[in-house]
Design a protein around this motif. Sequence first.
Motif, PDB file in Angstrom:
ATOM      1  N   GLU A   1       0.825  -1.209   0.000  1.00  0.00           N
ATOM      2  CA  GLU A   1       0.000   0.000   0.000  1.00  0.00           C
ATOM      3  C   GLU A   1       0.862   1.262   0.000  1.00  0.00           C
ATOM      4  O   GLU A   1       1.824   1.388   0.753  1.00  0.00           O
ATOM      5  CB  GLU A   1      -0.899  -0.001   1.241  1.00  0.00           C
ATOM      6  N   GLY A   2       0.504   2.204  -0.882  1.00  0.00           N
ATOM      7  CA  GLY A   2       1.169   3.493  -0.930  1.00  0.00           C
ATOM      8  C   GLY A   2       2.533   3.485  -1.597  1.00  0.00           C
ATOM      9  O   GLY A   2       3.231   4.504  -1.577  1.00  0.00           O
ATOM     10  N   LYS A   3       2.921   2.355  -2.208  1.00  0.00           N
ATOM     11  CA  LYS A   3       4.236   2.245  -2.838  1.00  0.00           C
ATOM     12  C   LYS A   3       4.096   2.094  -4.350  1.00  0.00           C
ATOM     13  O   LYS A   3       3.060   1.672  -4.859  1.00  0.00           O
ATOM     14  CB  LYS A   3       5.006   1.049  -2.282  1.00  0.00           C
ATOM     15  N   ILE A   4       5.185   2.421  -5.064  1.00  0.00           N
ATOM     16  CA  ILE A   4       5.235   2.259  -6.518  1.00  0.00           C
ATOM     17  C   ILE A   4       6.022   0.997  -6.837  1.00  0.00           C
ATOM     18  O   ILE A   4       7.179   0.858  -6.437  1.00  0.00           O
ATOM     19  CB  ILE A   4       5.900   3.465  -7.198  1.00  0.00           C
ATOM     20  N   THR A   5       5.384   0.075  -7.556  1.00  0.00           N
ATOM     21  CA  THR A   5       6.046  -1.145  -8.016  1.00  0.00           C
ATOM     22  C   THR A   5       6.178  -1.078  -9.527  1.00  0.00           C
ATOM     23  O   THR A   5       5.192  -0.847 -10.228  1.00  0.00           O
ATOM     24  CB  THR A   5       5.246  -2.398  -7.627  1.00  0.00           C
ATOM     25  N   ALA A   6       7.389  -1.254 -10.023  1.00  0.00           N
ATOM     26  CA  ALA A   6       7.642  -1.244 -11.468  1.00  0.00           C
ATOM     27  C   ALA A   6       7.806  -2.669 -11.972  1.00  0.00           C
ATOM     28  O   ALA A   6       8.573  -3.452 -11.406  1.00  0.00           O
ATOM     29  CB  ALA A   6       8.892  -0.435 -11.779  1.00  0.00           C
ATOM     30  N   LEU A   7       7.071  -3.002 -13.032  1.00  0.00           N
ATOM     31  CA  LEU A   7       7.208  -4.288 -13.709  1.00  0.00           C
ATOM     32  C   LEU A   7       8.087  -4.093 -14.935  1.00  0.00           C
ATOM     33  O   LEU A   7       7.802  -3.247 -15.779  1.00  0.00           O
ATOM     34  CB  LEU A   7       5.844  -4.807 -14.163  1.00  0.00           C
ATOM     35  N   VAL A   8       9.160  -4.866 -15.020  1.00  0.00           N
ATOM     36  CA  VAL A   8      10.078  -4.753 -16.159  1.00  0.00           C
ATOM     37  C   VAL A   8      10.261  -6.131 -16.798  1.00  0.00           C
ATOM     38  O   VAL A   8       9.939  -7.161 -16.213  1.00  0.00           O
ATOM     39  CB  VAL A   8      11.440  -4.165 -15.732  1.00  0.00           C
ATOM     40  N   GLY A   9      10.809  -6.121 -17.989  1.00  0.00           N
ATOM     41  CA  GLY A   9      11.047  -7.360 -18.724  1.00  0.00           C
ATOM     42  C   GLY A   9      10.966  -7.105 -20.214  1.00  0.00           C
ATOM     43  O   GLY A   9      10.481  -6.060 -20.661  1.00  0.00           O
ATOM     44  N   THR A  10      11.431  -8.040 -21.002  1.00  0.00           N
ATOM     45  CA  THR A  10      11.426  -7.888 -22.452  1.00  0.00           C
ATOM     46  C   THR A  10       9.996  -7.950 -22.981  1.00  0.00           C
ATOM     47  O   THR A  10       9.072  -8.399 -22.288  1.00  0.00           O
ATOM     48  CB  THR A  10      12.258  -8.994 -23.120  1.00  0.00           C
ATOM     49  N   SER A  11       9.807  -7.511 -24.214  1.00  0.00           N
ATOM     50  CA  SER A  11       8.493  -7.611 -24.860  1.00  0.00           C
ATOM     51  C   SER A  11       8.073  -9.076 -24.912  1.00  0.00           C
ATOM     52  O   SER A  11       8.881  -9.953 -25.224  1.00  0.00           O
ATOM     53  CB  SER A  11       8.557  -7.047 -26.279  1.00  0.00           C
ATOM     54  N   GLY A  12       6.794  -9.327 -24.560  1.00  0.00           N
ATOM     55  CA  GLY A  12       6.292 -10.687 -24.563  1.00  0.00           C
ATOM     56  C   GLY A  12       6.496 -11.439 -23.261  1.00  0.00           C
ATOM     57  O   GLY A  12       6.140 -12.611 -23.147  1.00  0.00           O
ATOM     58  N   SER A  13       7.059 -10.757 -22.253  1.00  0.00           N
ATOM     59  CA  SER A  13       7.316 -11.428 -20.973  1.00  0.00           C
ATOM     60  C   SER A  13       6.061 -11.565 -20.119  1.00  0.00           C
ATOM     61  O   SER A  13       6.045 -12.328 -19.152  1.00  0.00           O
ATOM     62  CB  SER A  13       8.397 -10.688 -20.185  1.00  0.00           C
ATOM     63  N   GLY A  14       5.004 -10.806 -20.460  1.00  0.00           N
ATOM     64  CA  GLY A  14       3.749 -10.909 -19.728  1.00  0.00           C
ATOM     65  C   GLY A  14       3.421  -9.729 -18.842  1.00  0.00           C
ATOM     66  O   GLY A  14       2.419  -9.741 -18.109  1.00  0.00           O
ATOM     67  N   LYS A  15       4.223  -8.667 -18.912  1.00  0.00           N
ATOM     68  CA  LYS A  15       4.040  -7.508 -18.031  1.00  0.00           C
ATOM     69  C   LYS A  15       2.663  -6.875 -18.189  1.00  0.00           C
ATOM     70  O   LYS A  15       1.916  -6.702 -17.210  1.00  0.00           O
ATOM     71  CB  LYS A  15       5.101  -6.433 -18.322  1.00  0.00           C
ATOM     72  N   SER A  16       2.339  -6.474 -19.403  1.00  0.00           N
ATOM     73  CA  SER A  16       1.069  -5.778 -19.634  1.00  0.00           C
ATOM     74  C   SER A  16      -0.126  -6.699 -19.410  1.00  0.00           C
ATOM     75  O   SER A  16      -1.185  -6.258 -18.948  1.00  0.00           O
ATOM     76  CB  SER A  16       1.030  -5.194 -21.050  1.00  0.00           C
ATOM     77  N   THR A  17       0.051  -7.988 -19.706  1.00  0.00           N
ATOM     78  CA  THR A  17      -1.028  -8.946 -19.441  1.00  0.00           C
ATOM     79  C   THR A  17      -1.304  -9.029 -17.947  1.00  0.00           C
ATOM     80  O   THR A  17      -2.466  -9.019 -17.510  1.00  0.00           O
ATOM     81  CB  THR A  17      -0.664 -10.339 -19.986  1.00  0.00           C
ATOM     82  N   LEU A  18      -0.254  -9.083 -17.143  1.00  0.00           N
ATOM     83  CA  LEU A  18      -0.418  -9.117 -15.694  1.00  0.00           C
ATOM     84  C   LEU A  18      -1.113  -7.853 -15.200  1.00  0.00           C
ATOM     85  O   LEU A  18      -2.036  -7.917 -14.380  1.00  0.00           O
ATOM     86  CB  LEU A  18       0.944  -9.274 -15.015  1.00  0.00           C
ATOM     87  N   LEU A  19      -0.697  -6.699 -15.713  1.00  0.00           N
ATOM     88  CA  LEU A  19      -1.307  -5.439 -15.292  1.00  0.00           C
ATOM     89  C   LEU A  19      -2.791  -5.394 -15.640  1.00  0.00           C
ATOM     90  O   LEU A  19      -3.622  -5.023 -14.807  1.00  0.00           O
ATOM     91  CB  LEU A  19      -0.560  -4.257 -15.924  1.00  0.00           C
ATOM     92  N   THR A  20      -3.147  -5.772 -16.864  1.00  0.00           N
ATOM     93  CA  THR A  20      -4.550  -5.661 -17.279  1.00  0.00           C
ATOM     94  C   THR A  20      -5.442  -6.658 -16.545  1.00  0.00           C
ATOM     95  O   THR A  20      -6.600  -6.349 -16.245  1.00  0.00           O
ATOM     96  CB  THR A  20      -4.701  -5.847 -18.803  1.00  0.00           C
TER      97      THR A  20
END
Length: 225
Positions: free
Chosen positions: A32-51
Amino acid sequence: MSSLQIKELEKSFKIGRNEEKILKSIDFELEEGKITALVGTSGSGKSTLLTIAAGLQKSSGGKIKFNDKDLTDMSSSKVRDVRAKEFGFVFQHAHLVPFLSVKDQLNLMIDTAELKWRKKEKQQRIQDILETVDMWKHRDSDPDQLSGGEKQRVAIARAIIHEPKLLFADEPTASLDSKRSVEVMELIRSLSIERNITVLMVTHDEDMLVYADRTVEMKDGKIEK
């Protein structure tokens, strides 16, 4: 304290007769109240996890809990209600409504969240948040009169006008130059601290990681330990 908990999350897509796993047994929490950054190459699943975490698409398995509410067991209408009232969204492009002025972009978000603010209170809150993002002077401007950085500031104001608990940011600086990127990330950072907003951000820009409290790397649909 965790505001979002993900347990054994999976996502698969069928391609012809084959099934491809995009996310593989993800266990993940946001503080809570923190910024978490998801990183990784294209196709690693970052945006899928976020959505999926944001309730924008369904998982194939696993659990998502937000402040003890089980989103995976909710109906689509209830998930939409949580999303509208308690989540905020900032994307690579501002996605402003082209025929609405800056202040009316925020009015639309207030109506979408079904906030029962009186007219005077609504006007004051719009003024306060636009002053916070240094866009009050552009309140009557249309999107085509704004620079890329200004549009993103309006998008951030729109994303937090309804006082969400959780902000999802998918490549929020990808369409900006380095100077505007720093300005946008400094703004997101200050808002997170001042308003206790939890942020999940996907980014390819390593220079923006200094604004995150935690960096999580994804590879081949898994979180790297």
